[in-house]
Design a protein around this motif. Structure first.
Motif, short mmCIF file in Angstrom:
data_model
loop_
_atom_site.label_atom_id
_atom_site.label_comp_id
_atom_site.label_asym_id
_atom_site.label_seq_id
_atom_site.Cartn_x
_atom_site.Cartn_y
_atom_site.Cartn_z
N VAL B 48 0.85 -1.19 0.00
CA VAL B 48 0.00 0.00 0.00
C VAL B 48 0.88 1.24 0.00
O VAL B 48 1.62 1.49 0.96
CB VAL B 48 -0.92 0.01 1.24
N GLU B 71 -1.88 -1.47 -3.68
CA GLU B 71 -3.03 -0.58 -3.44
C GLU B 71 -2.47 0.83 -3.34
O GLU B 71 -1.50 1.08 -2.65
CB GLU B 71 -3.72 -0.94 -2.12
N ALA B 73 -1.86 4.61 -2.31
CA ALA B 73 -2.03 5.59 -1.23
C ALA B 73 -0.92 6.61 -1.38
O ALA B 73 0.21 6.25 -1.66
CB ALA B 73 -1.95 4.91 0.14
N GLU B 78 -2.26 7.94 4.84
CA GLU B 78 -3.31 7.35 4.02
C GLU B 78 -3.06 5.84 3.86
O GLU B 78 -4.01 5.04 3.89
CB GLU B 78 -3.35 8.03 2.65
N ALA B 79 -1.79 5.49 3.72
CA ALA B 79 -1.45 4.06 3.58
C ALA B 79 -1.88 3.28 4.82
O ALA B 79 -2.39 2.16 4.72
CB ALA B 79 0.04 3.90 3.34
N VAL B 82 -5.61 2.87 4.64
CA VAL B 82 -5.99 1.86 3.63
C VAL B 82 -5.70 0.45 4.15
O VAL B 82 -6.52 -0.46 4.02
CB VAL B 82 -5.26 2.13 2.30
N ALA B 85 -8.25 -0.46 6.55
CA ALA B 85 -9.52 -0.75 5.86
C ALA B 85 -9.48 -2.15 5.25
O ALA B 85 -10.46 -2.90 5.32
CB ALA B 85 -9.79 0.30 4.79
N LEU B 86 -8.35 -2.52 4.66
CA LEU B 86 -8.22 -3.87 4.09
C LEU B 86 -8.39 -4.91 5.18
O LEU B 86 -9.08 -5.93 4.98
CB LEU B 86 -6.83 -4.02 3.45
#
Lengths: 300, 304
Positions: B48, B71, B73, B78-79, B82, B85-86
């Motif tokens: 990410v 992914e 970011a 932000e990474a 993310v 979230a994953l």
């Protein structure tokens, strides 16, 4: 040695020891003189009653106490009498102290005096009571129901040590101690956590040869059937010899409930001092006064 | 079977097949860990970050830049979001922190709306492989996250760690609450905490383990020291998990084992829905790999 199960066993045990001498602080009342007379007659102690000789003789005459049974040390006034009695103990010419007509405050003041009193460096003045409850299989030692309002952890450590010593004197070789709280679960309030800490100390043998459990509710501490019902597995399961209470409110209520509802006979004394100090009140029965003197002599 | 070596841990991780490892803003350290885990067949990395940058790093590391899921970011923060979230959506099984600050990662994990915290506290579990004396794994909790843990935090950290040990096959792991001495004194508050925690265990308030404390390090792990001191019980001398008083003690104890004794370690942060790995630049390859293996085994569940 079998543990004592009744206070009435104390006098016999005392008679087997070297004779003890008791100083009576301001013994100018009938209750005190009668208690002294009985203790001397039954061979528990010798006594020296401190107070105005004239008054003591007069009161003894009125209540039929034979003044030849004890020595009288002629001192005028309440506080001077307390001080003189304390001095006798401090000097070693008496082994224990008893309160007469003196107010508790004044009596305590005499004991606590840094220069002339009976509290050793680092000593924690506290109170131990022993209950003989009809139908209950063992004597119960309770502390502190009368002296320290809100004991700190360190004061509880001291209280526990004194109570253990008293239990030992009652021939309880390995006392079982219950650090009481409202619940056996460790909860967030201080008495519960302190009980857990004190138990930890006991487990690490910091109180010597004892078995301890806490926090413990009083039903788990005193009634095996409650431990059975709750499936409680601990070092103390309804067979506590010593009850350490969180504070004076709890201790005092417990004391009075045991005396009034359970019709217990009691013996009590002040501990932490260099010698036992008897602190009976007029409300105590004659037997209770007698047993308190005997308990003092046993621990002197 | 109780896992007692890192080889066994790796074998156990392999049995789970490749688990998804979300790497938040990979840099050399985390990428190395991810690639090792990939090579070992236990992880499928999801990288990410900034895609071009990631491909560049992969090439530098001698890996195929197109072989890994990426992914996008733009920033470390932000990474982290993310990656979390994953994990939340079960598209990642383990999170590996890359070039983000630890605080950024924890922030994303603890976020009230989008975070994945499940336990009352996050704690770090560090495992050390004793290949010399006891030939077993030893956990130190907590040398990384809980700075000056309160009583409650210590209890939660024990619960977190006991869960990990259950996954490692220990039915009733032995937990020693450490202090400098085995006696209880008001001069050392951690001895008081240890006594309280031990009573809580006795009362059934801490389950699935055996707890004793306070214990000094020697009488926690050496049967001889315990017996000389006359400390009985099921834990003294044979502890699996060492609960240390604070982060300094945990850190010094852990690094002593790494640097003086030469023990390999593995580290995982637990208390979230998915394990979080925070590698250190100083970690060697085996530590990086075993940390991923620990994360996988610690959190693997048949059904989620």
């Amino acid at each position: 040695m079998t543990p004592m199960t009744h206070l009435s066993e104390i006098p016999a045990a005392v008679k087997g020891l070297s004779h003890k001498r008791m100083a009576v602080a301001y013994g100018e009342d009938a209750h005190t003189l009668q208690a002294v007379e009985r203790a001397v007659k039954e061979g528990i102690v010798d006594a020296v009653v401190v107070g105005a000789k004239r008054t003591i003789t007069e009161i003894a005459g009125e209540c039929g106490v034979d003044t030849k049974l004890f020595e009288v040390m002629d001192v005028e006034g309440e506080m001077p009498s307390v001080k003189a009695a304390v001095k006798l103990v401090r000097d070693g010419s008496a082994h224990m102290l008893m309160k007469g007509l003196a107010h508790t405050d004044n009596y305590m003041r005499g004991i606590l005096d840094k220069e002339t009193g009976l509290l050793p460096e680092g000593g924690t003045l506290s109170h131990v009571a022993v209950f003989d409850i009809p139908g209950y299989p063992r004597l119960l030692v309770l502390s502190d129901a009368a002296v320290i309002p809100l004991p700190t952890l360190l004061q509880k450590v001291a209280i526990t040590k004194y109570a253990i010593r008293v239990a030992n004197s009652l021939r309880v070789e390995i006392p079982k101690i219950a650090f009481l709280s409202a619940s056996e679960n460790v909860l967030k309030f201080p008495s519960s956590q302190e009980a857990a800490i004190l138990t930890g100390m006991a487990v690490r043998k910091q109180f010597g040869n004892v078995l301890a459990e806490g926090p413990l509710s009083i039903d788990l501490a005193l009634f095996p059937e409650v431990s059975d019902i709750k499936g409680f597995k601990g070092r103390v399961r309804g067979d506590a010899d010593v009850l350490i209470v969180p504070d004076i409110d709890c201790g005092n209520v417990l004391y009075k409930v045991i005396v009034r509802f359970a019709k217990a006979e009691t013996a009590a004394m002040v501990t932490g001092t260099t010698a036992p100090c008897i602190l009976s009140s007029r409300g105590d029965s004659d037997d209770s006064k007698f047993y308190s003197i005997a308990l003092g002599a046993l621990n002197a | 079977m109780e896992i007692r070596t890192f080889d066994q841990l790796l074998e156990e991780a392999k049995k789970r097949g490749r688990k998804k490892l979300a790497v938040a803003f990979p840099e050399e350290v985390s990428l190395h860990a991810a690639l090792l885990a990939h090579e070992a067949g236990i992880a499928a990395p999801v990288l990410v970050g900034v895609p071009d940058k990631i491909r560049e790093l992969l090439v530098q590391a001698g890996a195929d830049p197109d072989a890994f899921e990426i992914e996008e970011a733009d920033s470390p923060a932000e990474a982290c979001a993310v990656a979390v979230a994953l994990a939340r959506d079960d598209k990642a099984d383990v999170i590996l922190k890359g070039g983000a600050q630890t605080a950024q990662m924890l922030h994303a994990v603890l976020d009230k709306e989008n975070g994945i915290r499940v336990s009352k506290v996050l704690s770090e579990c560090s495992l050390y492989e004793d290949t010399r004396v006891r030939h077993s794994l030893l956990a130190v909790v907590d040398g990384g996250i809980l700075v000056a843990p309160t009583l409650d935090e210590k209890v939660e950290a024990i619960r977190n760690t006991v869960n990990v040990y259950h996954k490692l096959g220990y039915e009733n792991p032995k937990v020693a609450v450490l202090a400098a001495v085995e006696t209880v004194t008001d001069k050392m508050p951690c001895t008081e905490d240890a006594a309280i925690i031990t009573r809580m265990w006795e009362r059934g308030q801490i389950k699935g383990c055996v707890v004793d404390g306070p214990l000094a390090l020697d009488n926690a792990i050496s049967p001889r020291a315990a017996s000389i001191k006359g400390i009985g019980g099921e834990v003294a001398g044979v502890a699996d998990i060492l609960i240390v008083p604070d982060i300094e003690a945990g850190n010094l104890l852990g690094k002593s084992m790494t640097y003086f004794a030469g023990f390999t370690s593995a580290h995982v942060t637990i208390g979230a829905r998915k394990p979080i790995l925070v590698p250190s630049r100083a970690d060697d390859g085996r530590t990086k790999l075993m940390s991923v293996a620990l994360g996988i085994v610690a959190y693997y569940q048949e059904e989620l």
